[in-house]
Design an enzyme around this catalytic site. Sequence first.
Site, mmCIF file in Angstrom:
data_model
loop_
_atom_site.group_PDB
_atom_site.id
_atom_site.type_symbol
_atom_site.label_atom_id
_atom_site.label_comp_id
_atom_site.label_asym_id
_atom_site.label_seq_id
_atom_site.Cartn_x
_atom_site.Cartn_y
_atom_site.Cartn_z
ATOM 1 N N HIS A 36 0.874 -1.174 0.000
ATOM 2 C CA HIS A 36 0.000 0.000 0.000
ATOM 3 C C HIS A 36 0.910 1.222 0.000
ATOM 4 O O HIS A 36 2.145 1.083 -0.013
ATOM 5 C CB HIS A 36 -0.942 -0.042 1.206
ATOM 6 C CG HIS A 36 -0.240 -0.266 2.515
ATOM 7 N ND1 HIS A 36 0.558 0.688 3.101
ATOM 8 C CD2 HIS A 36 -0.191 -1.353 3.347
ATOM 9 C CE1 HIS A 36 1.043 0.228 4.240
ATOM 10 N NE2 HIS A 36 0.610 -1.019 4.405
ATOM 11 N N GLU A 37 0.295 2.402 0.078
ATOM 12 C CA GLU A 37 1.110 3.618 -0.040
ATOM 13 C C GLU A 37 2.112 3.807 1.090
ATOM 14 O O GLU A 37 3.082 4.540 0.933
ATOM 15 C CB GLU A 37 0.204 4.849 -0.118
ATOM 16 C CG GLU A 37 -0.420 5.040 -1.477
ATOM 17 C CD GLU A 37 -1.422 6.186 -1.458
ATOM 18 O OE1 GLU A 37 -1.053 7.272 -0.976
ATOM 19 O OE2 GLU A 37 -2.558 5.970 -1.903
ATOM 20 N N HIS A 39 4.050 1.404 2.313
ATOM 21 C CA HIS A 39 5.243 0.758 1.753
ATOM 22 C C HIS A 39 5.842 1.633 0.645
ATOM 23 O O HIS A 39 7.054 1.773 0.535
ATOM 24 C CB HIS A 39 4.886 -0.600 1.133
ATOM 25 C CG HIS A 39 4.326 -1.597 2.090
ATOM 26 N ND1 HIS A 39 3.025 -2.041 2.007
ATOM 27 C CD2 HIS A 39 4.865 -2.255 3.135
ATOM 28 C CE1 HIS A 39 2.806 -2.947 2.956
ATOM 29 N NE2 HIS A 39 3.899 -3.089 3.661
ATOM 30 N N GLY A 149 8.846 2.012 8.832
ATOM 31 C CA GLY A 149 7.781 2.976 9.053
ATOM 32 C C GLY A 149 7.577 3.303 10.528
ATOM 33 O O GLY A 149 7.679 2.419 11.381
ATOM 34 N N LYS A 151 4.811 3.930 11.701
ATOM 35 C CA LYS A 151 3.553 3.261 12.050
ATOM 36 C C LYS A 151 3.805 2.135 13.052
ATOM 37 O O LYS A 151 3.021 1.901 13.949
ATOM 38 C CB LYS A 151 2.919 2.735 10.767
ATOM 39 C CG LYS A 151 2.152 1.462 10.921
ATOM 40 C CD LYS A 151 0.692 1.663 10.770
ATOM 41 C CE LYS A 151 -0.159 0.475 11.062
ATOM 42 N NZ LYS A 151 0.394 -0.825 10.912
ATOM 43 N N SER A 187 -2.524 -0.022 6.373
ATOM 44 C CA SER A 187 -2.006 -1.298 6.859
ATOM 45 C C SER A 187 -2.486 -2.406 5.929
ATOM 46 O O SER A 187 -3.604 -2.346 5.419
ATOM 47 C CB SER A 187 -2.547 -1.560 8.270
ATOM 48 O OG SER A 187 -2.378 -2.919 8.610
HETATM 49 P P1 AMP Z 1 4.776 -4.668 6.765
HETATM 50 O O1 AMP Z 1 4.714 -5.158 5.363
HETATM 51 O O2 AMP Z 1 3.445 -4.386 7.366
HETATM 52 O O3 AMP Z 1 5.682 -5.510 7.631
HETATM 53 O O4 AMP Z 1 5.475 -3.238 6.690
HETATM 54 C C1 AMP Z 1 6.719 -3.068 6.041
HETATM 55 C C2 AMP Z 1 7.253 -1.716 6.395
HETATM 56 O O5 AMP Z 1 6.323 -0.711 5.992
HETATM 57 C C3 AMP Z 1 7.467 -1.545 7.904
HETATM 58 O O6 AMP Z 1 8.665 -0.822 8.137
HETATM 59 C C4 AMP Z 1 6.254 -0.748 8.313
HETATM 60 O O7 AMP Z 1 6.467 0.038 9.466
HETATM 61 C C5 AMP Z 1 6.049 0.116 7.096
HETATM 62 N N1 AMP Z 1 4.659 0.600 7.030
HETATM 63 C C6 AMP Z 1 3.524 -0.140 7.114
HETATM 64 N N2 AMP Z 1 2.425 0.650 7.075
HETATM 65 C C7 AMP Z 1 2.880 1.922 6.988
HETATM 66 C C8 AMP Z 1 2.261 3.188 6.927
HETATM 67 N N3 AMP Z 1 0.931 3.326 6.937
HETATM 68 N N4 AMP Z 1 3.040 4.291 6.834
HETATM 69 C C9 AMP Z 1 4.397 4.169 6.832
HETATM 70 N N5 AMP Z 1 5.044 3.005 6.872
HETATM 71 C C10 AMP Z 1 4.309 1.890 6.965
#
Ligand code: AMP
Length: 284
Positions: A36-37, A39, A149, A151, A187
Amino acid sequence: MKMEVVEAIAAVRERVGGARSEGRRIGLVPTMGAMHEGHGRLMERAAAECGFVVVSIFVNPIQFDRPSDYQSYPRDVASDADYCAGKGVHLVFSPSVEEMYPRPQRSFVEVTALTDHLCGRFRPGHFRGVATVVSKLFGIVGPDCAYFGEKDAQQLAVVRRMVRDLNMPIEVIGVPTVREADGLAMSSRNVHLGPEERGLALSLYRALRHAQGLVASGERDAARVVKEAAKIIPSQAAVKLEYLEVVDAEEMQPIAKIDRPVRVAGAMWVGSTRLIDNLFCEVG
Ligand code: AMP
């Protein structure tokens, strides 16, 4: 340069070695896919700062505390790869579980204290799994910079601390949370929310905003901030607030008196979906 998708560790080492010999700075964006945005923002930042950007896509089994969450985690590597190609990524590393864990894993990275509260309290083994897979990815890719992130603020703090404590020669860069127009943090798990749940999910962000506003207007008692903010969460059967805490922004320890920059962080269940979010609060 055309983007490539590889599944083998040896192929990653080969491509990264080539880029390094050309003098390029290597950036890594670890993800679990379902792009998503949020990432996207990490990738854009990496592409702006590095000459060779690697995105890993790996749903890491050892960081899941619930088998059903691991099984239902959204997976679509082909469309994720298309997304990465549009963001200036050079290499996607999408290993199988067997490639990452060819034998029982006997070595783990544990970051203590920072993992005692917030999600660490409710997800046993989660941060051990995260720190272990991130250190494996660092060992495989050997990046100059890695992007995470805000987040997942506790995760970011854990990775920063691991890198410092273990003398890893990597710059960890935190990227602000990307939100939907109404404020809901993006998310991968949001796809599980039905229309009514989507509305309820927003209350977590609204509670955190309320907390942030109280701190901004001079409230220094963390318990009062939490009590007031929690009132925003609707009392409905579908909604369960797991935690709402005020922690210091570096060590992720709960504090009673807000006398330094803090994060207010929360986790909430909406139906069977668990959502987290946090906001940074300055003190004047
Ligand atoms: P994930 O695929 O959920 O493990 O996230 C991969 C990376 O993207 C991690 O460093 C997260 O913190 C980051 N990330 C996920 N959602 C967001 C968001 N809404 N804004 C900024 N970074 C994000």
